[in-house]
Scaffold this active site. Structure first.
Site, PDB file in Angstrom:
ATOM      1  N   LYS A  99      -7.007   6.604   7.251  1.00 54.02           N
ATOM      2  CA  LYS A  99      -6.031   6.107   8.224  1.00 54.02           C
ATOM      3  C   LYS A  99      -4.646   5.990   7.589  1.00 54.02           C
ATOM      4  O   LYS A  99      -4.495   5.350   6.546  1.00 54.02           O
ATOM      5  CB  LYS A  99      -6.470   4.743   8.747  1.00 54.02           C
ATOM      6  CG  LYS A  99      -5.472   4.054   9.669  1.00 54.02           C
ATOM      7  CD  LYS A  99      -5.914   2.633   9.977  1.00 54.02           C
ATOM      8  CE  LYS A  99      -4.868   1.858  10.735  1.00 54.02           C
ATOM      9  NZ  LYS A  99      -3.609   1.665   9.974  1.00 54.02           N
ATOM     10  N   LEU A 139      -8.882  -1.551  10.378  1.00 49.50           N
ATOM     11  CA  LEU A 139      -7.839  -1.810   9.401  1.00 49.50           C
ATOM     12  C   LEU A 139      -6.593  -2.245  10.164  1.00 49.50           C
ATOM     13  O   LEU A 139      -6.332  -1.750  11.270  1.00 49.50           O
ATOM     14  CB  LEU A 139      -7.527  -0.563   8.561  1.00 49.50           C
ATOM     15  CG  LEU A 139      -8.618  -0.088   7.591  1.00 49.50           C
ATOM     16  CD1 LEU A 139      -8.210   1.225   6.926  1.00 49.50           C
ATOM     17  CD2 LEU A 139      -8.920  -1.141   6.531  1.00 49.50           C
ATOM     18  N   ASP A 140      -5.818  -3.158   9.583  1.00 52.84           N
ATOM     19  CA  ASP A 140      -4.576  -3.600  10.216  1.00 52.84           C
ATOM     20  C   ASP A 140      -3.653  -2.420  10.492  1.00 52.84           C
ATOM     21  O   ASP A 140      -3.735  -1.377   9.826  1.00 52.84           O
ATOM     22  CB  ASP A 140      -3.835  -4.596   9.319  1.00 52.84           C
ATOM     23  CG  ASP A 140      -4.567  -5.909   9.155  1.00 52.84           C
ATOM     24  OD1 ASP A 140      -5.473  -6.186   9.967  1.00 52.84           O
ATOM     25  OD2 ASP A 140      -4.234  -6.652   8.213  1.00 52.84           O
ATOM     26  N   HIS A 141      -2.737  -2.620  11.418  1.00 54.17           N
ATOM     27  CA  HIS A 141      -1.747  -1.608  11.809  1.00 54.17           C
ATOM     28  C   HIS A 141      -1.065  -0.996  10.579  1.00 54.17           C
ATOM     29  O   HIS A 141      -0.915   0.224  10.476  1.00 54.17           O
ATOM     30  CB  HIS A 141      -0.716  -2.259  12.734  1.00 54.17           C
ATOM     31  CG  HIS A 141       0.356  -1.328  13.222  1.00 54.17           C
ATOM     32  ND1 HIS A 141       0.195  -0.535  14.342  1.00 54.17           N
ATOM     33  CD2 HIS A 141       1.604  -1.072  12.737  1.00 54.17           C
ATOM     34  CE1 HIS A 141       1.301   0.169  14.533  1.00 54.17           C
ATOM     35  NE2 HIS A 141       2.178  -0.128  13.572  1.00 54.17           N
ATOM     36  N   THR A 143      -2.071  -1.263   7.340  1.00 57.74           N
ATOM     37  CA  THR A 143      -2.961  -1.015   6.205  1.00 57.74           C
ATOM     38  C   THR A 143      -3.508   0.404   6.328  1.00 57.74           C
ATOM     39  O   THR A 143      -3.881   0.844   7.417  1.00 57.74           O
ATOM     40  CB  THR A 143      -4.124  -2.027   6.171  1.00 57.74           C
ATOM     41  OG1 THR A 143      -3.586  -3.347   6.027  1.00 57.74           O
ATOM     42  CG2 THR A 143      -5.067  -1.743   5.006  1.00 57.74           C
TER      43      THR A 143
END
Length: 299
Positions: A99, A139-141, A143
């Protein structure tokens, strides 16, 4: 274990150590599939042995061909959006992708088309696969790194269980402010919502249990590069715990870090887990694709 995809079927040759098992025991004991999914597969007659429908309590023999109708034509649950993704591992049951930062894992509102899940849907579509995009974790935006999506309900159910049992191992790299006193340690502090800030989390006695293990990789004055592993997966866990320790992530202004980068310096560098259907060990490494002080580090 011999397996293959044939049309819409997943075929598995019963190995010697599965002698005298039944369809029932494979689903309930070996794969520990949810009761609701098992009931659905029974009602839809999704499982055959050597091409025949047999009672699920009949013993199977080594060499029998177990055939599961797993690959069904379904509508995409998110809209395919054109774009490139970096695939770290893929087969008919799951996909692991790297990502990039600055993108959500999946849509949070109807009609969103700019998330990683939308790109994965396009990848499936371009390869002629009609399957759901079922995220196993998030996963965070901001990260980056390795993340798993399942392709069908049985794979998702087993991967969800493996995650809950902590058999999916996730390793992160983070660049934090300051120099840590200890080379390695464990932070075991519950995490809850911050009542004064909608998007923040904080260490709170009434929060959920959260356990983070860290180890210093390199001192980079005035920062420290650390490797982090999680026993739990709370929202913003690494960011909250490292800030609580007095070493917020570089670039993480939400938790006390200075704006030295355009995002927090956090990357999911490695993920390993047993394959949900074959138990083969899968290990993936993800390179950091932008410059947040982590790009020259691969595990």
């Amino acid at each position: 274990m011999k397996t293959r995809k044939k049309g819409n079927q997943f075929e598995l040759v019963i190995p010697d150590n599965w002698k005298n098992v039944t369809i029932e025991t494979i689903l309930r004991e070996y794969w520990e599939a949810p009761k609701k999914l098992i009931h659905s597969m029974r009602m839809e007659k999704d499982i055959r042995v050597n091409g025949e429908l047999i009672p699920w309590t009949d013993p199977l023999s080594a060499g029998d061909l177990l055939q599961l109708h797993l690959f069904k034509e379904v509508e995409y649950d998110v809209s395919p959006t054109y774009g490139e993704i970096e695939v770290l591992f893929e087969d008919e049951h799951l996909i692991v992708v790297n990502k990039p930062a600055g993108i959500d894992t999946h849509p949070n509102h109807p009609g969103e088309t700019d998330t990683l899940a939308n790109l994965v849907a396009f990848h499936h579509q371009s390869h002629g696969e009609s399957c759901r995009v079922l995220h196993i974790h998030r996963l965070d935006h901001d990260t980056s790194g390795a993340i798993i999506f399942a392709k069908h309900p049985l794979s998702k159910a087993i991967l969800d269980r493996l995650l809950a049992e902590r058999k999916i191992k996730r390793t992160y790299h983070a660049l934090v402010h300051g120099r840590l006193k200890q080379k390695k340690g464990t932070i075991s502090e519950p995490i809850g919502r911050d009542r004064h800030h909608n998007t923040r989390r904080r260490v709170s006695p009434s929060g959920q249990d959260a356990v983070t293990h860290y180890q210093v990789m390199e001192n980079r004055n005035p920062y420290t590069l650390v490797e982090v592993q999680l026993d739990t997966g709370r929202t913003h866990q690494i960011r909250v715990h490292m800030s609580h320790l007095g070493h917020p992530l570089a670039g993480d202004t939400l938790y006390g870090g200075r704006p030295v980068f355009k995002r927090q310096a956090l990357h999911a560098a490695r993920i390993s887990f047993p394959h949900p259907l074959t138990d083969e060990k899968i290990e993936c490494e993800a390179a950091c694709m932008d410059d947040v002080g982590l790009g020259d580090w691969r595990t």
